[in-house]
Design a protein around this motif. Structure first.
Motif, mmCIF file in Angstrom:
data_model
loop_
_atom_site.group_PDB
_atom_site.id
_atom_site.type_symbol
_atom_site.label_atom_id
_atom_site.label_comp_id
_atom_site.label_asym_id
_atom_site.label_seq_id
_atom_site.Cartn_x
_atom_site.Cartn_y
_atom_site.Cartn_z
ATOM 1 N N UNK A 17 0.943 -1.209 0.113
ATOM 2 C CA UNK A 17 -0.124 -0.045 0.235
ATOM 3 C C UNK A 17 0.896 1.246 0.084
ATOM 4 N N UNK A 18 2.034 1.118 0.677
ATOM 5 C CA UNK A 18 2.836 2.399 0.624
ATOM 6 C C UNK A 18 3.378 2.540 -0.577
ATOM 7 N N UNK A 19 3.875 1.451 -1.415
ATOM 8 C CA UNK A 19 4.487 1.651 -2.683
ATOM 9 C C UNK A 19 3.364 2.294 -3.629
ATOM 10 N N UNK A 20 2.132 1.466 -3.659
ATOM 11 C CA UNK A 20 1.030 2.082 -4.400
ATOM 12 C C UNK A 20 0.666 3.587 -3.969
ATOM 13 N N UNK A 21 0.667 4.026 -3.146
ATOM 14 C CA UNK A 21 0.148 5.402 -2.636
ATOM 15 C C UNK A 21 1.265 6.354 -2.682
ATOM 16 N N UNK A 22 2.491 6.004 -2.542
ATOM 17 C CA UNK A 22 3.618 7.055 -2.422
ATOM 18 C C UNK A 22 4.555 6.218 -3.265
ATOM 19 N N UNK A 23 4.604 6.304 -4.603
ATOM 20 C CA UNK A 23 5.601 5.669 -5.413
ATOM 21 C C UNK A 23 6.890 6.510 -5.270
ATOM 22 N N UNK A 24 6.939 7.627 -5.329
ATOM 23 C CA UNK A 24 8.226 8.447 -5.406
ATOM 24 C C UNK A 24 9.090 8.376 -4.004
ATOM 25 N N UNK A 26 8.495 5.958 -2.148
ATOM 26 C CA UNK A 26 9.232 4.374 -1.880
ATOM 27 C C UNK A 26 10.444 4.290 -2.637
ATOM 28 N N UNK A 27 10.612 5.118 -3.966
ATOM 29 C CA UNK A 27 11.831 5.046 -4.878
ATOM 30 C C UNK A 27 12.998 5.662 -4.090
ATOM 31 N N UNK A 28 12.460 6.692 -3.463
ATOM 32 C CA UNK A 28 13.405 7.530 -2.636
ATOM 33 C C UNK A 28 14.058 6.686 -1.554
ATOM 34 N N UNK A 29 13.198 5.893 -0.675
ATOM 35 C CA UNK A 29 13.653 5.109 0.379
ATOM 36 C C UNK A 29 14.291 4.165 0.129
ATOM 37 N N UNK A 30 13.986 3.250 -1.263
ATOM 38 C CA UNK A 30 15.026 2.133 -1.719
ATOM 39 C C UNK A 30 16.458 2.782 -2.189
ATOM 40 N N UNK A 31 16.379 3.907 -2.509
ATOM 41 C CA UNK A 31 17.623 4.417 -3.038
ATOM 42 C C UNK A 31 18.518 4.713 -1.931
#
Length: 51
Positions: A17-24, A26-31
């Protein structure tokens, strides 16, 4: 065992749900996490090379 399985499923659902609602975000978190792991690997390599 049942509680552990329910906890794992809940964790996966929250993450999805976090990835679907806040994709940018989530991408910054993974980076950031992968950058931190790369820095840790470099530091460990330098430490063991110095030994």
């Amino acid at each position: 065992m049942f509680l552990r399985r329910c906890t794992a499923i809940t964790c996966c659902l929250v993450l999805a749900l976090y990835v679907l609602r806040h994709p940018t975000g989530a991408a910054r978190s993974v980076t950031a996490v992968l950058g931190g792991l790369a820095a840790l690997a470099d530091a460990l390599a330098a430490f063991f090379t110095a030994l």
